[in-house]
Design a protein around this motif. Structure first.
Motif, PDB file in Angstrom:
ATOM      1  N   ALA A   1      79.758 -26.901  44.336  1.00 51.39           N
ATOM      2  CA  ALA A   1      79.912 -27.721  45.546  1.00 51.39           C
ATOM      3  C   ALA A   1      78.963 -28.916  45.529  1.00 51.39           C
ATOM      4  CB  ALA A   1      79.671 -26.866  46.789  1.00 51.39           C
ATOM      5  N   LEU A   2      77.686 -28.670  45.197  1.00 54.02           N
ATOM      6  CA  LEU A   2      76.719 -29.771  45.173  1.00 54.02           C
ATOM      7  C   LEU A   2      77.087 -30.810  44.122  1.00 54.02           C
ATOM      8  CD1 LEU A   2      73.295 -27.933  45.628  1.00 54.02           C
ATOM      9  CD2 LEU A   2      74.622 -29.199  47.332  1.00 54.02           C
ATOM     10  N   ALA A   3      77.658 -30.371  42.997  1.00 53.06           N
ATOM     11  CA  ALA A   3      78.077 -31.312  41.960  1.00 53.06           C
ATOM     12  C   ALA A   3      79.153 -32.252  42.489  1.00 53.06           C
ATOM     13  CB  ALA A   3      78.579 -30.551  40.735  1.00 53.06           C
ATOM     14  N   PHE A   4      80.140 -31.696  43.179  1.00 49.94           N
ATOM     15  CA  PHE A   4      81.184 -32.548  43.773  1.00 49.94           C
ATOM     16  C   PHE A   4      80.615 -33.434  44.882  1.00 49.94           C
ATOM     17  CE2 PHE A   4      84.414 -29.524  42.031  1.00 49.94           C
ATOM     18  CZ  PHE A   4      85.187 -30.461  41.370  1.00 49.94           C
ATOM     19  N   PHE A   5      79.760 -32.851  45.723  1.00 51.77           N
ATOM     20  CA  PHE A   5      79.201 -33.632  46.827  1.00 51.77           C
ATOM     21  C   PHE A   5      78.399 -34.824  46.308  1.00 51.77           C
ATOM     22  CE2 PHE A   5      78.911 -29.637  49.761  1.00 51.77           C
ATOM     23  CZ  PHE A   5      80.298 -29.560  49.755  1.00 51.77           C
ATOM     24  N   SER A   6      77.719 -34.640  45.175  1.00 51.45           N
ATOM     25  CA  SER A   6      76.865 -35.711  44.652  1.00 51.45           C
ATOM     26  C   SER A   6      77.662 -36.934  44.219  1.00 51.45           C
ATOM     27  CB  SER A   6      76.035 -35.189  43.477  1.00 51.45           C
ATOM     28  OG  SER A   6      76.842 -34.972  42.329  1.00 51.45           O
ATOM     29  N   GLN A   7      78.973 -36.771  43.978  1.00 50.57           N
ATOM     30  CA  GLN A   7      79.802 -37.887  43.522  1.00 50.57           C
ATOM     31  C   GLN A   7      80.903 -38.264  44.511  1.00 50.57           C
ATOM     32  OE1 GLN A   7      78.659 -39.382  40.882  1.00 50.57           O
ATOM     33  NE2 GLN A   7      77.165 -37.719  40.618  1.00 50.57           N
ATOM     34  N   TRP A   8      81.247 -37.346  45.407  1.00 56.48           N
ATOM     35  CA  TRP A   8      82.364 -37.588  46.321  1.00 56.48           C
ATOM     36  C   TRP A   8      81.895 -37.836  47.743  1.00 56.48           C
ATOM     37  CZ3 TRP A   8      86.811 -33.612  44.986  1.00 56.48           C
ATOM     38  CH2 TRP A   8      87.342 -33.939  43.737  1.00 56.48           C
ATOM     39  N   SER A   9      80.750 -38.476  47.885  1.00 54.72           N
ATOM     40  CA  SER A   9      80.236 -38.770  49.228  1.00 54.72           C
ATOM     41  C   SER A   9      80.315 -40.250  49.570  1.00 54.72           C
ATOM     42  CB  SER A   9      78.788 -38.278  49.344  1.00 54.72           C
ATOM     43  OG  SER A   9      78.699 -36.890  49.173  1.00 54.72           O
ATOM     44  N   GLY A  10      81.116 -40.992  48.822  1.00 56.25           N
ATOM     45  CA  GLY A  10      81.230 -42.431  49.047  1.00 56.25           C
ATOM     46  C   GLY A  10      80.315 -43.246  48.169  1.00 56.25           C
ATOM     47  N   ASN A  11      79.328 -42.586  47.539  1.00 57.48           N
ATOM     48  CA  ASN A  11      78.388 -43.304  46.674  1.00 57.48           C
ATOM     49  C   ASN A  11      79.050 -43.833  45.411  1.00 57.48           C
ATOM     50  OD1 ASN A  11      78.484 -40.352  46.288  1.00 57.48           O
ATOM     51  ND2 ASN A  11      77.229 -40.771  44.491  1.00 57.48           N
ATOM     52  N   GLY A  12      80.128 -43.188  44.958  1.00 59.22           N
ATOM     53  CA  GLY A  12      80.813 -43.647  43.752  1.00 59.22           C
ATOM     54  C   GLY A  12      81.414 -45.035  43.906  1.00 59.22           C
ATOM     55  N   LEU A  13      81.725 -45.427  45.145  1.00 59.87           N
ATOM     56  CA  LEU A  13      82.266 -46.761  45.372  1.00 59.87           C
ATOM     57  C   LEU A  13      81.243 -47.833  45.014  1.00 59.87           C
ATOM     58  CD1 LEU A  13      83.996 -46.183  48.826  1.00 59.87           C
ATOM     59  CD2 LEU A  13      85.120 -46.452  46.609  1.00 59.87           C
TER      60      LEU A  13
END
Length: 533
Positions: free
Chosen positions: A291-303
């Motif tokens: 979960a933390l792995a996905f959250f680290s990239q799928w929180s809008g920061n990837g934009l």
């Protein structure tokens, strides 16, 4: 697993009573040397940060765009994603190198491969060469980033373990800062060296590691797992107790490591990939880690990490100089917040930082979405400027947990024999999330612009609920003591038995004195009071 499980603070940890409170990294020569050597491992993350920022910056460099035919859409997505595809291809091998050859050897192999990749990227004469180079960088990075944080957390002095391991992922921004400002300084060069110079500098962390990795001690836990107990004891004594093999801290660490390794192998069977899912404790670990792995990239920061120029274009900021300048300032801002939060992790706690971070991201990203919509609908310049401000505030929130803690929290909740494999699962999940983002984000931004932000607003709301429900506090625990939080009574009994053996003077050449026995009995009492999940 209850949301509110809390463990004792630092002063209550099993090792607190055997540590000299006057010993610090700056007043003890061997501890100072260990800290400097640890910094050599921390810069592994800088290579990854450099790559993300330099690819972001290249998209604002006219010479790079013209040389490679103005890539966009899926082709631009491939250029960004290929490094993570290289990561994926190396993941099956990384834990075997780390657990088989040792942490140091895996880091060295990764550094050599990355140097080759940066040389190829610098010399690229076609987009095919550039893609191959980035694949090679990603392939080598996997070996280094799978072992470096493990070695940091396994050799660090107990009171510095959490801040140093938290600094690992925080130093992603050091690479990002160097890349952003190097590109800002070279983008006006009227030839291809405007992007070749930033490319060649990407090898700097790897070159330093190749030169100095020989001076870094090997993990005592790895040495004990290979039957090299005496060598492991000497490493612990040399760096943690000025060479005193009978020091109470060294005795405590050594016996606790032995007991935990024995529990993993003989009691829990925590040795293979299957073990990641076969016990309730490990399933709890993997649920949090993935979960933390996905959250680290799928929180809008990837934009912002890979498509900042596209975000700026959508709000009317199109000048390359302005884009690169904001990118450079943003990386310094990120480094400040990430390192600051990492230094406070032992005071504030992991769970609290994760909650603050996720709630802050939700608030700031929601307002950023509103401002982006106002600019798109009304053409309001003030709204565009507000978007930039809220990007900075969003990243401040992101940086107080997801920059320093995602790696350190992952490695500290995993037992030794699963630490490399579990970190591989974490990195694999991050790569999958990144590849998805790098393909989907440019297409979605081009198709629906600011409306795409609404997806992330809803997802971050889910993250808050997950963090509150499942992430537990590990503040004040040694690596081995954390097992009691996840593995239940069997782990408690086994580790408490090890502490009892230490209290009885089983290890070492001389019996423990009364003060040392009292310290060990304190650790037994502490373990017995750990709340059940």
């Amino acid at each position: 697993m209850g949301a509110g499980a809390v463990v004792a603070g630092v002063s209550d940890s099993g090792f607190a009573h055997v540590i000299d409170p006057n010993k610090t990294w700056y007043n003890n020569r061997r501890l100072f040397n260990l800290t400097i050597l640890t910094c050599l491992l921390l810069i592994t993350s800088s290579t990854n940060g450099y790559d993300g920022s330099v690819m972001n910056a290249f998209q604002s460099v006219d010479q790079w765009k013209e040389y490679f035919g103005h890539p966009e859409g899926s082709r631009l997505g491939l250029l960004n994603a290929i490094q993570n595809i290289g990561n994926l291809c190396a993941y099956p091998f990384a834990p075997y190198l780390s657990d088989g050859l040792g942490r140091k050897s895996a880091i060295l192999i990764g550094a050599v491969i990355m140097c080759g990749g940066t040389a190829l990227q610098t010399a690229s004469t076609s987009i095919g060469m550039f893609i191959a180079a980035r694949f090679m960088i990603g392939f080598g990075l996997t070996f280094a980033q799978n072992s470096a944080p493990l070695l940091v957390t396994e050799i660090a002095y107990p009171t510095y373990r959490a801040p140093l391991t938290s600094a690992y992922n925080s130093l992603w921004y050091i690479g990002s800062i160097i890349a952003a400002w190097t590109t800002f300084g070279t983008f006006k060069i009227a030839n291809n060296w405007s992007w070749r110079i930033p490319s060649v500098l990407q090898a700097l962390p790897s070159v330093l590691q190749i030169m100095f990795i020989w001076f870094v001690p090997e993990s005592p836990r790895f040495l004990i797992s290979k039957g090299k107990d005496e060598e492991a004891l000497k490493v612990l004594a040399h760096y943690h107790a000025d060479g005193n093999l009978d020091d109470p801290l060294v005795r405590y660490e050594y016996e606790e490591i032995k007991a935990a390794l024995d529990f993993d192998q003989k009691v829990a069977g925590n040795v293979g990939w299957k073990a990641l899912w076969t016990t309730p404790g490990n399933r709890r670990r993997m649920r949090i880690i993935i979960a933390l792995a996905f959250f680290s990239q799928w929180s809008g920061n990837g934009l912002v990490s890979y498509y900042l120029n596209a975000v700026f274009d959508s709000i009317g900021i199109t000048d390359p100089t302005t884009q690169l300048l904001i990118n450079g300032i943003l990386q310094i801002w990120n480094q400040f917040w990430a390192l600051g939060a990492g230094l406070l992790v032992n005071r504030i706690g992991r769970r609290t930082l994760f909650l603050w971070s996720t709630i802050g991201m939700f608030l700031f990203f929601t307002v950023q979405t509103i401002c982006s919509a106002r600019f798109a609908i009304e053409g309001n310049d003030a709204a565009a400027h507000a978007v930039v401000a809220f990007i900075f505030l969003f990243y401040a929130a992101y940086d107080i947990a997801y920059s320093p803690l995602i790696v350190s929290y992952t490695v500290e909740i995993l037992p030794f024999h699963l630490r490399a494999k579990g970190l591989t699962i974490f990195n694999f999940t991050v790569s999958c999330a990144l590849i998805f983002n790098q393909y989907v984000n440019p297409v979605a931004l081009k198709a629906i612009a600011w409306k795409y932000y609404l997806v992330y607003v809803c997802w971050i709301a889910f993250e808050i609920a997950f963090i509150y429900r499942y992430v537990i506090e590990t503040k004040g625990k040694s690596l081995e003591e954390t097992a009691a939080l996840f593995d239940g009574e069997d782990a408690e009994i086994h580790i408490a038995d090890a502490a009892q053996r230490q209290a009885e003077g089983v290890i070492g050449k001389t019996p423990l004195n009364d003060a040392e026995k009292q310290s060990s009995q304190h650790s037994i009492n502490m373990i017995e009071t750990v709340p059940k999940l």
